[in-house]
Design a protein around this motif. Structure first.
Motif, PDB file in Angstrom:
ATOM      1  N   SER A 161     -34.070 -65.668  -4.003  1.00  0.00           N
ATOM      2  CA  SER A 161     -35.165 -66.468  -3.455  1.00  0.00           C
ATOM      3  C   SER A 161     -36.535 -65.808  -3.547  1.00  0.00           C
ATOM      4  O   SER A 161     -37.559 -66.466  -3.349  1.00  0.00           O
ATOM      5  CB  SER A 161     -34.884 -66.788  -1.977  1.00  0.00           C
ATOM      6  N   GLY A 162     -36.592 -64.512  -3.816  1.00  0.00           N
ATOM      7  CA  GLY A 162     -37.855 -63.783  -3.838  1.00  0.00           C
ATOM      8  C   GLY A 162     -38.253 -63.239  -2.482  1.00  0.00           C
ATOM      9  O   GLY A 162     -39.192 -62.426  -2.378  1.00  0.00           O
ATOM     10  N   HIS A 163     -37.552 -63.645  -1.434  1.00  0.00           N
ATOM     11  CA  HIS A 163     -37.881 -63.225  -0.072  1.00  0.00           C
ATOM     12  C   HIS A 163     -37.694 -61.721   0.100  1.00  0.00           C
ATOM     13  O   HIS A 163     -38.578 -61.010   0.599  1.00  0.00           O
ATOM     14  CB  HIS A 163     -37.002 -64.004   0.906  1.00  0.00           C
ATOM     15  N   HIS A 209     -26.724 -65.718   1.430  1.00  0.00           N
ATOM     16  CA  HIS A 209     -26.394 -66.419   0.197  1.00  0.00           C
ATOM     17  C   HIS A 209     -26.479 -67.909   0.477  1.00  0.00           C
ATOM     18  O   HIS A 209     -26.097 -68.363   1.554  1.00  0.00           O
ATOM     19  CB  HIS A 209     -24.984 -66.066  -0.262  1.00  0.00           C
ATOM     20  N   PRO A 210     -26.980 -68.697  -0.463  1.00  0.00           N
ATOM     21  CA  PRO A 210     -27.056 -70.135  -0.219  1.00  0.00           C
ATOM     22  C   PRO A 210     -25.685 -70.664   0.249  1.00  0.00           C
ATOM     23  O   PRO A 210     -24.672 -70.327  -0.362  1.00  0.00           O
ATOM     24  CB  PRO A 210     -27.432 -70.700  -1.593  1.00  0.00           C
ATOM     25  N   THR A 240     -43.661 -60.803  -6.128  1.00  0.00           N
ATOM     26  CA  THR A 240     -42.305 -61.349  -6.128  1.00  0.00           C
ATOM     27  C   THR A 240     -42.216 -62.391  -7.235  1.00  0.00           C
ATOM     28  O   THR A 240     -43.110 -62.494  -8.078  1.00  0.00           O
ATOM     29  CB  THR A 240     -41.928 -61.919  -4.748  1.00  0.00           C
ATOM     30  N   TYR A 241     -41.159 -63.192  -7.268  1.00  0.00           N
ATOM     31  CA  TYR A 241     -41.003 -64.179  -8.318  1.00  0.00           C
ATOM     32  C   TYR A 241     -42.173 -65.153  -8.335  1.00  0.00           C
ATOM     33  O   TYR A 241     -42.554 -65.699  -7.298  1.00  0.00           O
ATOM     34  CB  TYR A 241     -39.720 -64.975  -8.129  1.00  0.00           C
ATOM     35  N   ALA A 242     -42.712 -65.404  -9.525  1.00  0.00           N
ATOM     36  CA  ALA A 242     -43.864 -66.297  -9.655  1.00  0.00           C
ATOM     37  C   ALA A 242     -43.544 -67.714  -9.199  1.00  0.00           C
ATOM     38  O   ALA A 242     -44.398 -68.403  -8.634  1.00  0.00           O
ATOM     39  CB  ALA A 242     -44.356 -66.296 -11.101  1.00  0.00           C
ATOM     40  N   GLY A 289     -44.275 -72.751  -7.998  1.00  0.00           N
ATOM     41  CA  GLY A 289     -43.370 -73.868  -8.206  1.00  0.00           C
ATOM     42  C   GLY A 289     -42.708 -73.786  -9.569  1.00  0.00           C
ATOM     43  O   GLY A 289     -42.799 -72.781 -10.278  1.00  0.00           O
ATOM     44  N   GLY A 290     -42.030 -74.848  -9.954  1.00  0.00           N
ATOM     45  CA  GLY A 290     -41.351 -74.851 -11.235  1.00  0.00           C
ATOM     46  C   GLY A 290     -39.944 -74.309 -11.121  1.00  0.00           C
ATOM     47  O   GLY A 290     -39.511 -73.853 -10.059  1.00  0.00           O
ATOM     48  N   PRO A 291     -39.205 -74.317 -12.216  1.00  0.00           N
ATOM     49  CA  PRO A 291     -37.818 -73.843 -12.195  1.00  0.00           C
ATOM     50  C   PRO A 291     -37.751 -72.338 -11.967  1.00  0.00           C
ATOM     51  O   PRO A 291     -38.661 -71.599 -12.357  1.00  0.00           O
ATOM     52  CB  PRO A 291     -37.302 -74.219 -13.588  1.00  0.00           C
TER      53      PRO A 291
END
Length: 274
Positions: A33-35, A69-70, A198-200, A205-207
């Protein structure tokens, strides 16, 4: 999965993924998740590298343990993560998550952490979907032996979303910057979030792309918690003989009073670690 370019100099050891439960362990704690990457940045993100922001305690060593985990964080998984940290020599356990209830297996794990003289620092919680903090601390922050961390905004007021209340112990112990991406209190043209790499896709947004990174603004008591854990790590590096109980006392006694000096104040403001 890739590694944040802002964590290139950070020290990691003994990574672990507890899996969807204690029966499915894995050595690879990939962040979905990038968290966790954002929180880790506040702790140890590279400094003096001409890029991004800096972590509070960049020379600290991170033991990355994935327990969520989801679709959520299972009790057995949380407890297994705590035991992993205990067994692998952690001094401080940062828990930037929580929930309204706690299981007996989790209680036993946190009691074991206390017996092992480990400081546990946890997020007070972000209220609900109304963006208004609730008068009830989330667990494990609500436990008496855990340092409960609330969030303040740029004006050093309790952030609207930050939970408060007594929990099972004496309530919030300290507050720290948690950010608020809904406002721009200083008028600098940027929302007042906590900035880390963290993750862009988490801010654009986006995939999901687990190899594309960017400086992203986040908010929450999750973001406030590593500020306190980072300060605790700095204190412990200077005074390595401190017990967890004494370290907890130093955090509280060295905090900035926002009300009457020495007086614990309830919502909307409280003692702040800034």
């Amino acid at each position: 999965y890739g590694k944040s370019p802002e964590l290139g100099n950070a020290s990691f050891r003994d990574p672990h993924d507890t899996g969807t439960g204690s029966t499915q362990p894995s050595p690879h704690p990939f962040d979905h998740s990038g968290h966790g990457t954002h929180v880790t940045g506040t702790l140890v993100q590279d400094t003096n590298d001409g890029a991004g922001t800096a972590g509070l305690a960049p020379e600290a060593t991170i033991i990355p343990v994935k327990v969520c985990h989801p679709p959520g964080c299972a009790s057995d998984s949380i407890a297994a993560g705590v035991y992993w940290a205990i067994d692998h020599g952690a001094d401080i356990i940062n828990m930037s998550f929580g929930g309204s209830v706690i299981s007996n297996v989790e209680r036993e794990a946190f009691a074991t952490a206390e017996e092992a003289d480990i400081l546990v620092v946890a997020a007070a919680g972000n209220g609900g979907g109304d963006f208004v903090g609730d008068p009830q601390l989330h667990y494990p922050a609500a436990l008496e032996t855990v340092v409960a961390v609330g969030a303040v905004d740029l004006a050093k007021n309790r952030a609207n979303y930050s939970n408060f209340g007594s929990g099972e112990g004496d309530g919030l112990h300290v507050m720290a910057p948690g950010g608020n991406t809904r406002v721009d209190l200083d008028g600098d043209g940027f929302k007042d979030g906590i900035l880390q790499n963290t993750y862009a896709f988490t801010c654009d947004g986006g995939p999901p792309d687990y190899k594309a990174f960017k400086e992203c603004m986040n908010l929450g008591t999750s973001m406030a918690t590593p500020h306190v854990s980072g300060v605790a790590a700095l204190i412990l590096s200077a005074f390595p003989g401190l017990t967890a109980d004494k370290l907890r006392t130093v955090l509280g006694c060295s905090a900035m009073d926002l009300g009457a000096v020495g007086e614990r104040t309830g919502p909307p403001r409280g003692p702040s670690m800034t």
